[in-house]
Design a protein around this motif. Sequence first.
Motif, PDB file in Angstrom:
ATOM      1  N   VAL B  36       0.843  -1.209   0.000  1.00  0.00           N
ATOM      2  CA  VAL B  36       0.000   0.000   0.000  1.00  0.00           C
ATOM      3  C   VAL B  36       0.873   1.252   0.000  1.00  0.00           C
ATOM      4  CG1 VAL B  36      -1.601   1.366   1.424  1.00  0.00           C
ATOM      5  CG2 VAL B  36      -2.028  -1.072   1.053  1.00  0.00           C
ATOM      6  N   LEU B  37       1.890   1.260   0.844  1.00  0.00           N
ATOM      7  CA  LEU B  37       2.707   2.471   0.952  1.00  0.00           C
ATOM      8  C   LEU B  37       3.575   2.695  -0.292  1.00  0.00           C
ATOM      9  CD1 LEU B  37       3.667   2.397   4.727  1.00  0.00           C
ATOM     10  CD2 LEU B  37       1.970   3.820   3.558  1.00  0.00           C
ATOM     11  N   THR B  38       3.971   1.620  -0.949  1.00  0.00           N
ATOM     12  CA  THR B  38       4.737   1.788  -2.191  1.00  0.00           C
ATOM     13  C   THR B  38       3.889   2.486  -3.259  1.00  0.00           C
ATOM     14  OG1 THR B  38       6.005  -0.207  -1.701  1.00  0.00           O
ATOM     15  CG2 THR B  38       5.997   0.538  -4.003  1.00  0.00           C
ATOM     16  N   ILE B  39       2.668   1.979  -3.448  1.00  0.00           N
ATOM     17  CA  ILE B  39       1.764   2.607  -4.445  1.00  0.00           C
ATOM     18  C   ILE B  39       1.451   4.038  -4.033  1.00  0.00           C
ATOM     19  CG2 ILE B  39      -0.536   2.505  -5.499  1.00  0.00           C
ATOM     20  CD1 ILE B  39       1.147   0.224  -6.460  1.00  0.00           C
ATOM     21  N   ALA B  40       1.175   4.229  -2.724  1.00  0.00           N
ATOM     22  CA  ALA B  40       0.812   5.569  -2.256  1.00  0.00           C
ATOM     23  C   ALA B  40       1.959   6.556  -2.463  1.00  0.00           C
ATOM     24  CB  ALA B  40       0.423   5.504  -0.780  1.00  0.00           C
ATOM     25  N   SER B  41       3.178   6.108  -2.222  1.00  0.00           N
ATOM     26  CA  SER B  41       4.336   7.004  -2.385  1.00  0.00           C
ATOM     27  C   SER B  41       4.496   7.428  -3.839  1.00  0.00           C
ATOM     28  CB  SER B  41       5.618   6.294  -1.930  1.00  0.00           C
ATOM     29  OG  SER B  41       5.518   5.962  -0.589  1.00  0.00           O
ATOM     30  N   LEU B  42       4.269   6.469  -4.748  1.00  0.00           N
ATOM     31  CA  LEU B  42       4.419   6.779  -6.173  1.00  0.00           C
ATOM     32  C   LEU B  42       3.318   7.714  -6.662  1.00  0.00           C
ATOM     33  CD1 LEU B  42       5.387   3.191  -7.453  1.00  0.00           C
ATOM     34  CD2 LEU B  42       6.900   5.183  -7.217  1.00  0.00           C
ATOM     35  N   SER B  43       2.098   7.534  -6.118  1.00  0.00           N
ATOM     36  CA  SER B  43       0.956   8.309  -6.617  1.00  0.00           C
ATOM     37  C   SER B  43       0.741   9.606  -5.839  1.00  0.00           C
ATOM     38  CB  SER B  43      -0.328   7.469  -6.524  1.00  0.00           C
ATOM     39  OG  SER B  43      -0.180   6.268  -7.225  1.00  0.00           O
ATOM     40  N   ALA B  44       1.355   9.740  -4.682  1.00  0.00           N
ATOM     41  CA  ALA B  44       1.073  10.865  -3.792  1.00  0.00           C
ATOM     42  C   ALA B  44       1.188  12.243  -4.462  1.00  0.00           C
ATOM     43  CB  ALA B  44       1.986  10.796  -2.570  1.00  0.00           C
ATOM     44  N   PRO B  45       2.193  12.483  -5.304  1.00  0.00           N
ATOM     45  CA  PRO B  45       2.287  13.818  -5.912  1.00  0.00           C
ATOM     46  C   PRO B  45       1.065  14.192  -6.743  1.00  0.00           C
ATOM     47  CG  PRO B  45       4.352  12.623  -6.161  1.00  0.00           C
ATOM     48  CD  PRO B  45       3.353  11.640  -5.642  1.00  0.00           C
ATOM     49  N   MET B  46       0.292  13.165  -7.204  1.00  0.00           N
ATOM     50  CA  MET B  46      -0.887  13.437  -8.046  1.00  0.00           C
ATOM     51  C   MET B  46      -2.114  13.803  -7.219  1.00  0.00           C
ATOM     52  SD  MET B  46       0.100  12.470 -11.235  1.00  0.00           S
ATOM     53  CE  MET B  46      -1.184  11.646 -12.148  1.00  0.00           C
ATOM     54  N   GLY B  47      -2.043  13.663  -5.894  1.00  0.00           N
ATOM     55  CA  GLY B  47      -3.169  14.057  -5.060  1.00  0.00           C
ATOM     56  C   GLY B  47      -3.985  12.869  -4.555  1.00  0.00           C
TER      57      GLY B  47
END
Lengths: 231, 259
Positions: B36-47
């Motif tokens: 979960v945190l890997t995906i979230a880290s990658l997508s986080a800049p997009m909001g």
Amino acid sequence: MTVDAISASALTLVRGGRVLCSGCDVSVPVGKCVVIVGPNGSGKTTLLEVLGGLRDPTAGRVDHLVDPPFGYLPQRPGFRRGFSVAETLGYYRRLTGSRAGPPVSRLLERVGLSGRAEDPIGGLSGGMTRLFALAVALVGDPAVLLLDEPMSGLDPQMRDSIIALLAAERDRGRTVIVVTHALEAVDPIADWGVVMGGGAMVQAGSVADLMARTASEGLPGAYRGLLEETA
Amino acid sequence: MSRVSSPLLAVVARELQSVVGTPAGWAIAGGAGTAVLTIASLSAPMGYQATAIDLLVLLEVLVPAVGVALGYRAVLQDRLRGEWAIHRAIGVAPRTYVLGLLLGQTTAAGLIIGGSLSVASVVVALRRTRPIAFLASTPAVADPAAMLWLTGLTVAYTGVIAAIVMVLSSLVRGRRGAVLGAVVVVGLLVVGIDAVAIVLPTPLPVLVAMSPGAAYRTLVLTVAVGLTPDAPVGAALLGWFTWLSGATLLSIRRLRTTA
């Protein structure tokens, strides 16, 4: 006059397509030690489970004339890993709610496991696990104890101690139902016998009646005599 | 504490400790959290919105996998060890035992996945940048409610999965059957039921009601992300309710007749 703790009438048990007994009546008197005996695969465990309400009979009726909790020792007991001995016993005490009965330390002392309270449950040997399961069966001070091979895998000294424990429970007015092959061991405390064999229940009644019928001494002799009658 | 609630709470607490007290439980939590945190880290800049959509794809697989890993042996092992029979002898009703297992499994899976999503929300809050213009057309891009809804819906989905897994665990007779059943259940939940729509044209509300995974996707895309306002939310909720209650009742019925 005897008062029954459990009464089963017109009982039919079929397991794996095999008729274990058909149309049998079994009464379990209060405050007696009832021993269920028979060859391997004769349906002793199934009868114990049915009498305890753990399994429905194929046909017939079982009436419990005393209230739960009952204490049950399975034939091959095991418990969830990741817990200590005391935690597991504490869990079963919580399940009985207000009728929790003796404390954990007293229960462990009665089965010879004093000092093992903090041991991981998975670290107990097979014999110790059986002793622990007996402690679990005593949780809640049950009116009826259903014990499947309680002496299996125990050394002679521990067997004697378990027999003494069962005698003490019976003498307190508790009903004890034991499935066992260790006939000599239970002979001193057996009041009542249910003899299974040959695909049907052979005989049920007081040990005195069974001995008189077969003109033999003790439960082992009565058992052999009854099996020879049906052979 | 009443005689009704005390055994229930005891069963719930035992389920939770079974996860916390075993290396397998920590391994499942660690694996799920890392994913979960890997995906979230990658997508986080997009909001928030983009992260929720990216996480949805992962969670559609992760939630059934975690639910099955935690629960496929829960009832089976208790039956094989004779512990269920001990419960029955003590006087624990099948409904108390099943509800306790269900609440315990849901809480354990919910804490693992919901906790990971909560940390993921913090990661998005810290790392998000200005929304990209084409996504900025919906207010959800900058709204943390997208992640809150995703977390809530995902925890609810773990409950539906826990109920389905419990049926598997109460029906199978041995460990081999449990492992095989676990693989089949994950396959059915992730792709199997949805595949019906490809083979047999199925109206969307029917598919959504039939498939817990499709219902989850529908609810997330509609309620959390706000991309599909006309989706059959009612059918999704009805489907979840039917699966949850039906599976729970089936488990109770099975345990009534099993020593």
